[in-house]
Design an enzyme around this catalytic site. Structure first.
Site, PDB file in Angstrom:
ATOM      1  N   SER A 115       5.097  -4.494   4.415  1.00  0.00           N
ATOM      2  CA  SER A 115       4.685  -3.098   4.284  1.00  0.00           C
ATOM      3  C   SER A 115       5.367  -2.258   5.351  1.00  0.00           C
ATOM      4  O   SER A 115       5.773  -2.782   6.390  1.00  0.00           O
ATOM      5  CB  SER A 115       3.158  -2.993   4.434  1.00  0.00           C
ATOM      6  OG  SER A 115       2.755  -1.659   4.668  1.00  0.00           O
ATOM      7  N   TYR A 122      -4.408  -3.672  10.710  1.00  0.00           N
ATOM      8  CA  TYR A 122      -3.681  -3.949   9.467  1.00  0.00           C
ATOM      9  C   TYR A 122      -2.192  -4.042   9.762  1.00  0.00           C
ATOM     10  O   TYR A 122      -1.499  -4.952   9.277  1.00  0.00           O
ATOM     11  CB  TYR A 122      -3.960  -2.829   8.461  1.00  0.00           C
ATOM     12  CG  TYR A 122      -3.255  -3.005   7.138  1.00  0.00           C
ATOM     13  CD1 TYR A 122      -2.109  -2.268   6.832  1.00  0.00           C
ATOM     14  CD2 TYR A 122      -3.739  -3.904   6.184  1.00  0.00           C
ATOM     15  CE1 TYR A 122      -1.460  -2.428   5.613  1.00  0.00           C
ATOM     16  CE2 TYR A 122      -3.098  -4.064   4.968  1.00  0.00           C
ATOM     17  CZ  TYR A 122      -1.963  -3.324   4.693  1.00  0.00           C
ATOM     18  OH  TYR A 122      -1.320  -3.477   3.483  1.00  0.00           O
TER      19      TYR A 122
END
Lengths: 253, 450
Positions: A146, A159
């Protein structure tokens, strides 16, 4: 075995109800009669996802396997079961939780649980799959990284930390598996509009799961090792990396 | 990890490579040891890599490179030769022709091993009259999946014999082949060529009863409209000495095939539809309407060998050869297949039509009474996969089949319909190789072993 036209016969999706995961599976070049194995926690939702896949491809065979990302001690047995029946052409670990950053900072034990799923679970699955794909001397491993892993942001660094770890595992495995006949594709999407980001205002250059899927299929056909979704994100990420900390730490999201 | 040197193996179509460990055994004992030793991904004997797909590969496993345990043993009077499995047809022909003998079945290349020829039950341009190689094999010596030596023939353990003929290497390692030979008096062929204006004319011409031994049609399927399938039909027979020009009668069996030229650098990718279309058109115009000519052995049988590694011309994506057989009565599928490809803008670069007669009892053997069409297309052509999938279904529904030695993209679902004797083959395979020691990428892909 992948055929001469690049089509695959047996796919393992871990996180069998993942939107991005299912979007990728739907877009894959599959041999008619191919088998897709959906591994996840909720048997009912997995069965529903399986039947949706079969609706669009009547010849598709599906199977469901129990899989719990945090239960890393069980991942080996799952892989043994799946790989014992026949070779696997593509493994796609598509699971993770966004987590609540504020809560993670208040309750470190919660942060640990997020990392257990997102990082340890991924590490376990990626390494178990890599080992078996390597023994096959063929297959593809798709690693969902990501933009969040490029440089941790104040707003979601727990995260971000897990994605940074997954990215390193992905690129590291790509190097480790080089020359073994096993291909690794590291996918770096930006903000993906979907279940995980429900209620959040979309960031600039956000994409949908089907956009990620289309980019993955294109990258697989071209034999690429890394794909940014959208492609311009690569430039953005480069800028991110060099932004001075005094600016970076003030980013609102 | 199996012993051997790491190697990336692929087929003639240059698609779907896979890494394996390659070893060249020096004795039958070494082969038996490889069979019974540790091999988590199994093993497979490979020939000269002329199958187009993944039949001679074993991803992550052991692969035996061609080997011969003894030189060929020729019985001129008895017209048989016993050759090691790894002996190439090229070397064998050099041995045989000076004695006025040849292999009765010759496929389009001479660079294949005898074991490979048997494992694929190869056929030539004379299948109607002479059948496939399996018909001419007197005996096979096989090392089975338990490392046991077996002598197989049509009368001795015939189930195992016929499972090995056409068995794609999955019943064991063929150590030697004894084959009956054909007597010839010259190394030339008298070739009759007739130009035909379209596909239907080619089918009609090849369908005529004719007294010739060999027959084939080369078709230009890049031509448009009514000219689709125009080409050249060729009939041929072994020439008699009287037919030779006086200068050549002194050496009627002279056989000096040229070494193939070096391969084009890397994967050249020179083929373009426009280029091929122009080349085909030129060749068609150049050929007289009718022609009778004398042709040398290599030029007739092994034209494509003259180009060396010609498959490199297809570039990095490689090529797919779609070769299928349909029984008499289903001729419409021949033209239909080419039209289906053209309608999806897939260029059929090379199309060869043959007539077939009775097949062998081998359950996985390709040739059977009817027609076969071999179509070369670039593997990277967009939309190729669904067209071929659909053709597979039509071929299977018509009682036909795909040639496994050429296949690189068939799916498991249609194989039982194409090879109805598959269950019988599996039973014999399981008897010869109960632990499934013999594996191949083809087997894994299309599920031959079940």
């Amino acid at each position: 075995m992948r055929d001469a036209l690049g089509r695959v016969q047996r796919v393992l999706l871990l996180g069998g109800t993942s939107e991005i995961g299912l979007a990728i599976v739907r877009a894959l070049d599959l041999v008619p009669g191919a088998e897709v194995i959906l591994a996840g926690r909720d048997p009912r939702m997995l069965a529903a996802a399986a039947s949706t896949l079969r609706r669009d491809r009547p010849n598709l065979r599906t199977a469901v396997e129990p899989f719990e990302a945090a239960a890393t001690e069980e991942h080996g047995a799952l892989m043994d079961r799946v790989f014992a029946r026949a070779d696997v052409d593509l493994v796609l670990p598509a699971f993770g939780v966004l987590g609540d950053q504020a809560r993670a900072e208040r309750e470190p034990a919660y942060a640990v649980e997020v990392l257990r799923v997102n990082l340890l679970g991924q590490a376990s699955v990626l390494l178990e799959a890599a080992r078996r794909l390597r023994a096959q001397r063929h297959g593809t491993l798709v690693v969902l990284s990501s933009i969040a892993g490029v440089r941790a942001r104040r707003a979601n660094f727990v995260y971000g930390a897990s994605k940074a770890g997954v990215d390193a595992l992905g690129t590291g495995l790509a190097a480790a598996l080089h020359g073994t006949g096993v291909r690794v594709l590291v996918v770096r999407p930006g903000f993906v509009i979907g279940r995980m980001t429900t209620g959040m205002p979309p960031a600039p250059m956000s994409v949908h799961p089907d956009d990620v899927a289309a980019a993955v299929i294109r990258a697989l056909r071209r034999g690429e090792e890394v794909v940014w979704v959208p492609p311009m994100l690569r430039v953005v990420a480069a800028a991110f990396r060099v932004a001075p900390q005094v600016v970076w730490r003030r980013l609102p999201r | 990890m199996p012993a051997g040197r790491p190697a990336v193996l692929r087929g003639w179509g240059r698609t779907s490579p896979s890494p394996a460990w390659l070893t060249t055994p020096a004795s039958a004992e070494a082969v038996a040891a490889a069979i019974t030793g540790p091999a988590p991904r199994g093993l497979l004997a490979r020939g000269l890599g002329r199958s187009y797909g993944d039949a001679a590969q074993n991803a992550g496993g052991l692969v035996l490179a061609p080997f011969c345990l003894a030189p060929p043993s020729l019985d001129v009077a008895g017209r048989t030769v016993t050759a090691g499995g790894g002996e190439s047809v090229d070397r064998l022909l050099r041995l045989l022709l000076p004695h006025g003998l040849t292999l009765p079945v010759l496929p389009g290349t001479r660079f294949l091993t005898m074991a490979g020829a048997v494992a694929a039950d190869v056929h030539g341009k004379n299948h109607s009259g002479d059948g496939s190689i399996g018909r001419w094999v007197r005996e096979l010596v096989l090392l089975d999946g338990c490392g046991e030596l077996r002598r197989l023939s049509a009368t001795e353990d015939s189930d195992a014999f016929w499972a090995t003929v056409g068995g794609m290497g999955l019943t064991g390692v063929i150590l030697s082949v004894t084959v009956r030979l054909l007597a010839v008096v010259t190394s030339r062929l008298r070739v009759l060529r007739r130009r035909v204006g379209d596909f239907d004319a080619a089918v009609e011409a090849l369908g005529e009863p004719n007294p010739h031994r060999y027959a084939v049609a080369w078709l230009d399927c890049l031509a448009d409209g009514p000219a689709l399938g125009r080409g050249v039909v060729e009939w041929a027979d072994h020439a008699s000495p009287e037919e030779l020009p006086p200068a050549e009668r002194a050496q009627p069996l002279r056989y000096r095939p040229r070494r193939p030229p070096p391969a084009p650098p890397a994967s050249t990718g020179l083929l373009r539809p426009q280029l091929l279309r122009a080349a085909n058109a030129a060749r068609f115009r150049r050929t007289p309407a009718e022609q009778s000519t004398l042709v040398g052995f290599p030029s007739y049988f092994h034209q494509l060998d003259a180009l060396g590694s010609w498959s490199r011309l297809y570039g990095p994506a490689g090529l797919v050869q779609y070769q299928f057989l349909v029984p008499d009565g289903a001729e419409r599928l021949l033209r239909g297949a080419v039209e289906a490809l053209r309608s999806r803008a897939v260029p059929p670069y090379l199309v060869v039509l043959k007539r077939h007669g009775a097949g062998t009892p081998a359950p996985l053997s390709f040739p059977a009474p009817g027609w076969s069409l071999a179509i070369d297309v670039p593997a990277g052509a967009p939309g190729l996969a669904p067209v071929l999938d659909h053709l597979d279904e039509q071929v299977a529904a018509a009682g036909g089949r795909i040639y496994l030695a050429k296949d690189s993209r068939l799916r498991p679902d249609v194989v039982p319909a194409m090879y109805p004797e598959l269950p019988r083959w599996r039973t014999v395979r399981d008897r010869l190789d109960p632990d499934r020691r013999f594996r191949s990428d083809l087997d894994r892909r299309i599920g031959l072993s079940g």
